[in-house]
Design a protein around this motif. Structure first.
Motif, short mmCIF file in Angstrom:
data_model
loop_
_atom_site.label_atom_id
_atom_site.label_comp_id
_atom_site.label_asym_id
_atom_site.label_seq_id
_atom_site.Cartn_x
_atom_site.Cartn_y
_atom_site.Cartn_z
N PRO A 34 15.33 18.78 32.68
CA PRO A 34 16.48 18.29 32.57
C PRO A 34 17.61 18.75 31.70
CG PRO A 34 16.11 16.01 32.27
CD PRO A 34 14.82 16.96 32.73
N ILE A 35 18.11 18.74 31.77
CA ILE A 35 19.61 19.54 30.89
C ILE A 35 19.71 18.87 30.32
CG2 ILE A 35 21.23 21.10 30.08
CD1 ILE A 35 20.69 23.30 32.33
N ILE A 36 20.04 18.32 29.11
CA ILE A 36 20.39 17.19 28.20
C ILE A 36 21.80 17.49 28.54
CG2 ILE A 36 20.12 15.71 26.21
CD1 ILE A 36 17.72 16.62 26.18
N CYS A 37 22.88 16.31 28.31
CA CYS A 37 24.55 16.94 28.04
C CYS A 37 24.95 15.33 27.66
CB CYS A 37 24.94 16.59 29.68
SG CYS A 37 26.63 17.01 30.00
N LYS A 43 34.44 16.11 12.75
CA LYS A 43 36.04 16.83 12.53
C LYS A 43 36.79 15.96 13.36
CE LYS A 43 34.59 21.02 10.18
NZ LYS A 43 35.14 21.84 9.52
N GLY A 44 36.70 15.27 14.07
CA GLY A 44 37.63 14.34 14.31
C GLY A 44 38.18 14.41 15.75
N LYS A 45 36.91 15.80 16.15
CA LYS A 45 37.54 16.60 18.15
C LYS A 45 36.85 16.41 19.24
CE LYS A 45 40.72 19.18 15.50
NZ LYS A 45 41.55 20.44 16.42
N PRO A 46 36.52 15.93 19.90
CA PRO A 46 35.34 15.32 20.71
C PRO A 46 34.75 16.98 21.74
CG PRO A 46 37.53 15.15 22.07
CD PRO A 46 37.77 15.43 20.41
N ILE A 47 33.90 16.98 21.53
CA ILE A 47 32.76 18.06 22.07
C ILE A 47 31.84 17.47 23.19
CG2 ILE A 47 33.48 19.15 20.04
CD1 ILE A 47 30.50 18.78 19.26
N GLU A 66 30.10 30.90 32.40
CA GLU A 66 30.68 30.38 33.65
C GLU A 66 31.45 29.19 33.48
OE1 GLU A 66 28.41 29.36 38.30
OE2 GLU A 66 27.72 30.88 36.73
N LEU A 67 30.71 28.14 32.12
CA LEU A 67 31.35 27.15 32.52
C LEU A 67 32.67 26.40 31.54
CD1 LEU A 67 28.33 24.61 30.94
CD2 LEU A 67 28.89 24.43 33.37
N LYS A 68 32.40 27.87 31.14
CA LYS A 68 33.70 27.43 29.30
C LYS A 68 35.00 28.66 30.94
CE LYS A 68 32.25 30.40 26.51
NZ LYS A 68 32.34 31.32 25.07
N THR A 69 34.83 29.38 31.46
CA THR A 69 35.79 29.49 32.87
C THR A 69 35.77 28.99 34.11
OG1 THR A 69 34.39 31.59 32.33
CG2 THR A 69 36.05 31.82 34.12
N LYS A 70 34.60 28.61 34.01
CA LYS A 70 35.59 27.11 35.43
C LYS A 70 36.58 26.01 34.94
CE LYS A 70 32.21 28.30 38.99
NZ LYS A 70 31.09 26.92 39.98
N LEU A 71 35.80 25.56 33.40
CA LEU A 71 36.99 24.65 32.44
C LEU A 71 38.14 25.24 32.16
CD1 LEU A 71 33.84 22.85 31.07
CD2 LEU A 71 35.03 21.93 33.12
N SER A 72 38.55 25.82 31.26
CA SER A 72 39.22 26.78 30.69
C SER A 72 39.52 26.15 29.97
CB SER A 72 40.89 26.86 31.79
OG SER A 72 40.60 27.31 33.49
N VAL A 73 38.26 26.07 28.91
CA VAL A 73 38.39 25.83 27.85
C VAL A 73 37.40 26.28 26.59
CG1 VAL A 73 38.01 23.88 28.19
CG2 VAL A 73 36.67 24.77 27.92
N GLY A 74 37.43 26.86 25.38
CA GLY A 74 36.89 28.09 24.48
C GLY A 74 35.24 26.95 24.72
N GLY A 75 34.32 27.72 23.61
CA GLY A 75 33.27 27.19 23.24
C GLY A 75 31.75 28.10 22.54
N THR A 76 31.21 27.70 22.32
CA THR A 76 29.76 28.61 21.57
C THR A 76 28.32 28.70 22.27
OG1 THR A 76 29.31 29.46 19.56
CG2 THR A 76 29.65 27.07 19.62
N ILE A 77 27.52 29.07 21.88
CA ILE A 77 26.12 29.24 21.85
C ILE A 77 25.68 28.87 20.09
CG2 ILE A 77 24.26 29.86 22.61
CD1 ILE A 77 26.10 31.04 25.28
N GLY A 86 35.60 19.65 23.63
CA GLY A 86 36.13 18.39 24.22
C GLY A 86 35.40 17.66 25.50
N ASP A 87 35.84 17.09 25.77
CA ASP A 87 34.58 15.45 26.22
C ASP A 87 35.03 15.93 28.23
OD1 ASP A 87 33.08 13.65 27.56
OD2 ASP A 87 34.40 12.03 26.79
N TYR A 88 33.56 16.83 28.84
CA TYR A 88 33.56 17.55 30.05
C TYR A 88 32.25 16.90 30.39
CZ TYR A 88 38.09 19.75 29.23
OH TYR A 88 39.43 19.64 29.07
#
Length: 108
Positions: A34-37, A43-47, A66-77, A86-88
């Motif tokens: 399984p992928i762990i989520c 710094k006080g911000k949820p991820i 694909e995840l960043k596009t569907k959720l319309s949020v930023g992110g990185t690898i 954010g908390d998604y």
């Protein structure tokens, strides 16, 4: 009357090929573990962090995009994990389960 019946009425001589009958496969490599989520605050911000994907790096990047596009949020690898701003957790888990992945929720 569904779409298939309407098409049969319009084109009675058409015979569906074998490719049309097969279900659509995902182009991303699925894994057994399984992928762990998990959820953190930096710094006080949820991820939301996804760890444990052991497929090809190309597929990993495609999944992150694909995840960043569907959720319309930023992110990185970073360091073999996907970090989404954010908390998604619930939405990400639903998206991954729909794709056929096993997902395990860790933390609160």
């Amino acid at each position: 009357m569904d779409l298939q019946d309407q098409l049969k009425n319009l084109f009675p001589e058409h015979k569906p090929s074998e490719e049309e009958k097969k279900p659509v496969k995902s182009d991303i490599w699925l894994q057994d573990d399984p992928i762990i989520c998990k959820y953190e605050k930096r710094k006080g911000k949820p991820i939301t962090i996804l760890e444990g994907y052991n497929g090809a790096e190309k597929d990993f990047k495609k999944l992150a995009k694909e995840l960043k596009t569907k959720l319309s949020v930023g992110g990185t690898i970073k360091n073999d994990s996907i970090i989404i701003q954010g908390d998604y957790r619930n939405k990400i888990m639903d998206i991954l389960k729909a794709k056929g992945f096993n997902v395990k929720r860790v933390g609160g």
